[in-house]
Design a protein around this motif. Structure first.
Motif, PDB file in Angstrom:
ATOM      1  N   ALA A 166      52.326  60.593  89.391  1.00 32.16           N
ATOM      2  CA  ALA A 166      51.989  59.190  90.387  1.00 32.16           C
ATOM      3  C   ALA A 166      50.640  58.680  90.133  1.00 32.16           C
ATOM      4  O   ALA A 166      50.076  59.881  90.328  1.00 32.16           O
ATOM      5  CB  ALA A 166      52.860  58.924  91.619  1.00 32.16           C
ATOM      6  N   ASP A 167      50.318  57.583  90.112  1.00 28.93           N
ATOM      7  CA  ASP A 167      48.930  57.340  89.879  1.00 28.93           C
ATOM      8  C   ASP A 167      48.095  57.985  91.409  1.00 28.93           C
ATOM      9  O   ASP A 167      48.702  57.821  92.184  1.00 28.93           O
ATOM     10  CB  ASP A 167      48.911  56.156  89.883  1.00 28.93           C
ATOM     11  CG  ASP A 167      47.265  55.527  89.670  1.00 28.93           C
ATOM     12  OD1 ASP A 167      46.688  55.409  88.423  1.00 28.93           O
ATOM     13  OD2 ASP A 167      47.067  55.084  90.765  1.00 28.93           O
ATOM     14  N   ALA A 168      47.043  58.306  91.059  1.00 27.75           N
ATOM     15  CA  ALA A 168      45.667  59.277  92.015  1.00 27.75           C
ATOM     16  C   ALA A 168      45.972  58.288  93.570  1.00 27.75           C
ATOM     17  O   ALA A 168      45.983  58.240  94.771  1.00 27.75           O
ATOM     18  CB  ALA A 168      45.137  59.271  91.630  1.00 27.75           C
ATOM     19  N   LEU A 169      45.675  56.534  92.865  1.00 29.48           N
ATOM     20  CA  LEU A 169      45.087  55.254  93.634  1.00 29.48           C
ATOM     21  C   LEU A 169      46.699  54.961  94.940  1.00 29.48           C
ATOM     22  O   LEU A 169      46.957  55.430  95.992  1.00 29.48           O
ATOM     23  CB  LEU A 169      44.397  53.998  93.021  1.00 29.48           C
ATOM     24  CG  LEU A 169      43.635  54.640  92.868  1.00 29.48           C
ATOM     25  CD1 LEU A 169      42.266  53.490  91.835  1.00 29.48           C
ATOM     26  CD2 LEU A 169      42.278  55.512  93.644  1.00 29.48           C
ATOM     27  N   LEU A 170      48.129  55.679  93.739  1.00 31.99           N
ATOM     28  CA  LEU A 170      49.010  55.075  94.761  1.00 31.99           C
ATOM     29  C   LEU A 170      49.286  55.946  96.029  1.00 31.99           C
ATOM     30  O   LEU A 170      49.611  55.746  96.803  1.00 31.99           O
ATOM     31  CB  LEU A 170      49.895  55.448  93.574  1.00 31.99           C
ATOM     32  CG  LEU A 170      50.309  53.308  92.890  1.00 31.99           C
ATOM     33  CD1 LEU A 170      51.837  53.875  91.291  1.00 31.99           C
ATOM     34  CD2 LEU A 170      50.321  52.070  93.200  1.00 31.99           C
ATOM     35  N   ARG A 171      49.470  57.388  94.597  1.00 30.34           N
ATOM     36  CA  ARG A 171      49.440  58.073  96.199  1.00 30.34           C
ATOM     37  C   ARG A 171      48.314  58.471  97.258  1.00 30.34           C
ATOM     38  O   ARG A 171      48.781  58.265  98.620  1.00 30.34           O
ATOM     39  CB  ARG A 171      48.736  60.066  95.771  1.00 30.34           C
ATOM     40  CG  ARG A 171      50.149  59.998  94.335  1.00 30.34           C
ATOM     41  CD  ARG A 171      49.873  61.902  94.249  1.00 30.34           C
ATOM     42  NE  ARG A 171      48.474  62.126  94.358  1.00 30.34           N
ATOM     43  CZ  ARG A 171      48.721  62.347  93.026  1.00 30.34           C
ATOM     44  NH1 ARG A 171      49.379  61.906  91.514  1.00 30.34           N
ATOM     45  NH2 ARG A 171      47.239  62.781  92.372  1.00 30.34           N
ATOM     46  N   ASP A 172      47.256  57.804  96.877  1.00 30.93           N
ATOM     47  CA  ASP A 172      46.159  57.669  97.660  1.00 30.93           C
ATOM     48  C   ASP A 172      46.709  56.687  98.699  1.00 30.93           C
ATOM     49  O   ASP A 172      46.545  56.557 100.361  1.00 30.93           O
ATOM     50  CB  ASP A 172      44.808  57.197  97.261  1.00 30.93           C
ATOM     51  CG  ASP A 172      44.731  58.277  97.229  1.00 30.93           C
ATOM     52  OD1 ASP A 172      44.012  59.562  97.450  1.00 30.93           O
ATOM     53  OD2 ASP A 172      43.008  57.819  96.717  1.00 30.93           O
ATOM     54  N   SER A 173      47.264  55.672  98.684  1.00 26.79           N
ATOM     55  CA  SER A 173      47.175  54.223  99.218  1.00 26.79           C
ATOM     56  C   SER A 173      48.758  55.346 100.626  1.00 26.79           C
ATOM     57  O   SER A 173      49.025  54.307 101.514  1.00 26.79           O
ATOM     58  CB  SER A 173      48.340  53.195  98.602  1.00 26.79           C
ATOM     59  OG  SER A 173      48.821  52.291  98.878  1.00 26.79           O
ATOM     60  N   ALA A 174      49.453  55.656  99.479  1.00 29.35           N
ATOM     61  CA  ALA A 174      50.684  56.165 100.364  1.00 29.35           C
ATOM     62  C   ALA A 174      50.336  57.040 101.496  1.00 29.35           C
ATOM     63  O   ALA A 174      51.010  57.289 102.770  1.00 29.35           O
ATOM     64  CB  ALA A 174      51.936  56.700  99.614  1.00 29.35           C
ATOM     65  N   GLN A 175      49.649  57.753 101.179  1.00 29.33           N
ATOM     66  CA  GLN A 175      48.402  59.091 102.265  1.00 29.33           C
ATOM     67  C   GLN A 175      48.604  58.283 103.080  1.00 29.33           C
ATOM     68  O   GLN A 175      48.285  58.689 104.607  1.00 29.33           O
ATOM     69  CB  GLN A 175      47.526  59.586 101.902  1.00 29.33           C
ATOM     70  CG  GLN A 175      47.072  60.687 102.444  1.00 29.33           C
ATOM     71  CD  GLN A 175      47.674  62.587 102.757  1.00 29.33           C
ATOM     72  OE1 GLN A 175      48.872  62.443 101.405  1.00 29.33           O
ATOM     73  NE2 GLN A 175      47.849  62.810 103.684  1.00 29.33           N
TER      74      GLN A 175
END
Length: 222
Positions: free
Chosen positions: A114-123
């Motif tokens: 998954a895109d790093a920024l999408l993972r950050d958003s999910a985090q």
């Protein structure tokens, strides 16, 4: 008079011919290999684009968390799948279904593709879910996962600020100040960083520590 090549001349000509063949064949093979690779790359790229388009169309039709999760299940290797899960988690969060929200956020976080920024958003979403569920310590750890990415993540300042707010609610000034100091070193244009800097001034003032803005500079009289 007809001239003939002696044996040494014949060997030279034959040797030249063999050398050219040894040079040309690898070049031709390399060109064929490169062209084949390019064709395959563009084929895969086209397949990915078609898959993303299909996933996007399905995403636009999904109106409930369950339907959004179904899109993610149907197109698991796409970016749209992560977006669908983010939307599903957000909807579940709004409905106070924190278990479902956490589950969907964790699916994105656990996907290394998954895109790093999408993972950050999910985090960040997972951290918020833990916070409202009364799991403040777990929320702090979740926020710090993003915060410690620093300037690599646009969510880092907000993550630091959220952690500082939790410590502030607890009355833990020492930890709050430590977090704010780390945050203040990030992008100075961020509104969260500016708020952190202002909060640090307030903390320092309450403790009697002079700052650049309120310190009185004196010079010895001659």
């Amino acid at each position: 008079m007809m001239t003939t090549l002696d044996s040494s001349d014949a060997n030279i000509v034959e040797g030249d011919f063999i050398n050219w063949r040894l040079v040309l064949y690898p070049i031709v093979a390399a060109v064929i290999l490169i062209l084949s690779g390019l064709v395959y790359y563009f084929y895969l790229q086209n397949q990915r684009e078609e898959l993303e388009a299909s996933a996007r169309e399905a995403l636009l039709q999904a109106k409930t968390p369950e339907a959004l999760v179904a899109v993610a299940d149907q197109f698991p290797a796409t970016e749209q799948a992560a977006i669908a899960l983010l939307n599903a988690a957000g909807d579940s969060f709004d409905k106070k279904d924190y278990a479902a929200a956490s589950r969907d956020y964790q699916r994105i976080i656990g996907n290394p593709n998954a895109d790093a920024l999408l993972r950050d958003s999910a985090q960040m979403g997972l951290a918020s879910t833990l916070e409202v569920s009364g799991k403040a310590d777990d929320a702090i750890n979740a926020y710090l996962t993003v915060a410690h990415r620093g300037n690599e993540s646009p969510y880092a300042p907000a993550a630091y600020y959220a952690v500082a707010s939790i410590y502030r609610q607890r009355g833990d000034k020492a930890n709050e100040q430590g977090v704010l100091i780390e945050e203040a070193a990030l992008d100075p244009e961020s509104s969260f960083v500016k708020e952190a800097q202002q909060r640090l001034k307030e903390l320092n003032f309450s403790e009697g520590i002079p700052t650049t803005s309120n310190a009185v500079m004196t010079t010895p009289k001659s």
